[in-house]
Design a protein around this motif. Structure first.
Motif, mmCIF file in Angstrom:
data_model
loop_
_atom_site.group_PDB
_atom_site.id
_atom_site.type_symbol
_atom_site.label_atom_id
_atom_site.label_comp_id
_atom_site.label_asym_id
_atom_site.label_seq_id
_atom_site.Cartn_x
_atom_site.Cartn_y
_atom_site.Cartn_z
ATOM 1 N N GLY A 24 0.794 -1.216 0.000
ATOM 2 C CA GLY A 24 0.000 0.000 0.000
ATOM 3 C C GLY A 24 0.827 1.267 0.000
ATOM 4 O O GLY A 24 0.337 2.339 -0.338
ATOM 5 N N ALA A 64 -11.049 1.599 -1.219
ATOM 6 C CA ALA A 64 -9.809 1.604 -2.000
ATOM 7 C C ALA A 64 -9.246 3.006 -2.158
ATOM 8 O O ALA A 64 -8.391 3.239 -3.011
ATOM 9 C CB ALA A 64 -10.065 0.991 -3.378
ATOM 10 N N ASP A 116 -7.130 6.471 -1.788
ATOM 11 C CA ASP A 116 -5.712 6.691 -1.571
ATOM 12 C C ASP A 116 -5.394 7.044 -0.123
ATOM 13 O O ASP A 116 -4.345 6.658 0.404
ATOM 14 C CB ASP A 116 -5.201 7.803 -2.491
ATOM 15 C CG ASP A 116 -5.039 7.342 -3.933
ATOM 16 O OD1 ASP A 116 -4.848 6.127 -4.149
ATOM 17 O OD2 ASP A 116 -5.114 8.199 -4.839
ATOM 18 N N ASP A 139 -3.574 -1.902 0.648
ATOM 19 C CA ASP A 139 -4.220 -1.429 -0.577
ATOM 20 C C ASP A 139 -5.731 -1.303 -0.425
ATOM 21 O O ASP A 139 -6.349 -0.421 -1.022
ATOM 22 C CB ASP A 139 -3.908 -2.394 -1.730
ATOM 23 C CG ASP A 139 -2.423 -2.480 -2.007
ATOM 24 O OD1 ASP A 139 -1.903 -1.570 -2.669
ATOM 25 O OD2 ASP A 139 -1.787 -3.444 -1.544
ATOM 26 N N ARG A 170 -5.412 3.987 2.055
ATOM 27 C CA ARG A 170 -4.243 3.181 1.677
ATOM 28 C C ARG A 170 -2.962 3.734 2.295
ATOM 29 O O ARG A 170 -2.152 2.985 2.851
ATOM 30 C CB ARG A 170 -4.129 3.142 0.156
ATOM 31 C CG ARG A 170 -2.849 2.494 -0.360
ATOM 32 C CD ARG A 170 -2.847 2.401 -1.858
ATOM 33 N NE ARG A 170 -2.846 3.696 -2.535
ATOM 34 C CZ ARG A 170 -1.766 4.424 -2.772
ATOM 35 N NH1 ARG A 170 -0.570 4.001 -2.355
ATOM 36 N NH2 ARG A 170 -1.846 5.588 -3.402
ATOM 37 N N THR A 189 -8.893 -1.288 2.525
ATOM 38 C CA THR A 189 -9.216 -1.168 3.947
ATOM 39 C C THR A 189 -10.648 -1.610 4.196
ATOM 40 O O THR A 189 -11.540 -1.278 3.427
ATOM 41 C CB THR A 189 -9.045 0.286 4.423
ATOM 42 O OG1 THR A 189 -7.748 0.767 4.033
ATOM 43 C CG2 THR A 189 -9.158 0.382 5.934
#
Length: 388
Positions: free
Chosen positions: A111, A244, A246, A255, A249, A257
């Motif tokens: 990630g 997903a 950013d 990558d 991550r 959560t």
């Protein structure tokens, strides 16, 4: 003639731990495994730990390590996470605990990598038996149209488990519990979730994006906000979903959560329910990841714990990292949670970086749903032999 090299960038959310990994071009794509063991889930707060194996020649700089907190995961493994935002960044391995002759090496959390496709080659899962219900392995089956390997314990050991594996029937099923324990790996953060109280609490328009399958067809949020959207299964379970984005991550190192939406009134700090819940306890540390957004992680082991938004303060509703939950039935805690499988939150953030991962996840969730697993009923038991 020296072989060509390639550099990949890695970073946490706050940028304190940004660094570059330069390796021989021949090392790419870097092999990676998803570990679903109990320890990795509680140490990250995620449904798995995903890291790439770096060649033994790689060594991080002392300056980088000075910006990270070290946590002794085991006698042979030390985890490193960002002191400021909590992002899991590196793993130092002295060798396998059962094979001390293996080489010392470093791993990087997937990630944290700026690019995934072309850099990471996901091989499969290990320690699936620890999940007791398949966990995240039932959601993501393949990447780049290649099925992920499925090992019961350590990778490349024993016989692979089938898709939608379940353990043989136990002599006694897991006992029903009224308070669900949740804790990080070091147990510096420990709390309990009660069954949904259904007590009225103020609502507002702060719906999680997980709930909206299609923005163009979404019902009017003004009306929808009047409902207790965090409750499912006739208000007997809490909603859970995958994100997903950013930001999630980069503050976790994972990558994807997994979050459960739980009101503060349905959490306590002790098993008897006598100590009221607060976000100021134990080894919790807070980090502001954006306007009005506070994230909480364990300052000792780095586990992601809570997401909180100022717009939800009136509701006292928190996102709880699912990897912390210790449900006797399994990692997905399906007697407590109903999973939203119609959609992954913010897939657009992953498309340019990890299209293979997000497309594999969306395909796996569709198959999971169409087979009638999860929210539509219990999965069928697969009684294959598992420990060899």
């Amino acid at each position: 003639m020296a072989s060509e090299s390639r550099t990949v960038k890695a970073t946490c959310h706050c940028g304190e731990a940004v660094h570059e990994i330069t390796l021989s071009s021949n090392a790419f794509p870097l092999p990676a495994w998803f570990c679903t063991c109990d320890s990795c889930r509680h140490m990250t707060g995620g449904m798995y730990l995903s890291c790439v194996f770096l060649p033994s020649s790689y060594k991080p700089s002392p300056a980088l390590l000075g910006k990270l907190t070290a946590f002794e995961f085991s006698k042979t493994i030390t985890q490193y996470f960002c002191k400021r935002c909590g992002a899991q960044m590196l793993v130092h391995c002295l060798g396998k605990f059962n094979a001390p002759e293996t080489a010392e090496h470093w791993d990087a959390l997937t990630g944290s990598l700026v690019q995934f496709d072309g850099v990471v080659d996901v091989k499969g899962y290990e320690y699936i038996v620890n999940t007791r219900d398949g966990g995240f392995t039932d959601f993501l089956h393949s990447t780049n149209d290649r099925a992920l390997k499925r090992w019961p314990l350590d990778f490349d050991e024993g016989s692979e488990l089938p898709l939608y594996w379940r353990p043989p029937k136990l002599a006694e099923p897991p006992a029903a519990i009224d308070r669900l324990p949740a804790h990080c790996k070091c147990k510096g953060v420990s709390f309990y979730i009660t069954r949904p109280s259904q007590q009225p609490i103020p609502t507002d328009k702060s719906w999680p994006e997980t709930l909206i399958p299609n923005y163009d067809q979404a019902q009017d949020l003004e009306d929808a906000a009047q409902e207790s959207w965090w409750l499912r299964a006739k208000k007997g379970k809490f909603l859970a979903g995958l994100c997903a984005c950013d930001t999630c991550r980069l503050v976790s190192g994972m990558d994807i959560t997994a979050w459960a939406f739980v009101p503060a009134i349905d959490m306590t700090l002790d098993s008897e329910g006598k100590v009221p819940f607060t976000t100021d306890f134990g080894t919790l540390k807070s980090y502001n990841s954006g306007p009005g957004v506070t994230r909480h992680f364990c300052s000792r082991c780095g586990a992601t714990v809570f997401y909180d938004h100022v717009d939800r303060n009136r509701m006292q509703l928190l996102d709880v990292a699912v990897g912390l939950l210790a449900a006797p039935e399994g990692a997905r805690a399906e007697s407590w949670l109903e999973w939203r499988t119609e959609r992954v939150s913010f897939p657009e953030d992953a498309v340019g970086r990890a299209r293979s991962l997000i497309e594999g996840l969306e395909s796996g969730l569709r198959d999971f749903r169409e087979r009638g697993y999860g929210r539509l009923g219990p999965a069928k038991e697969v009684s294959d032999a598992l420990l060899v």
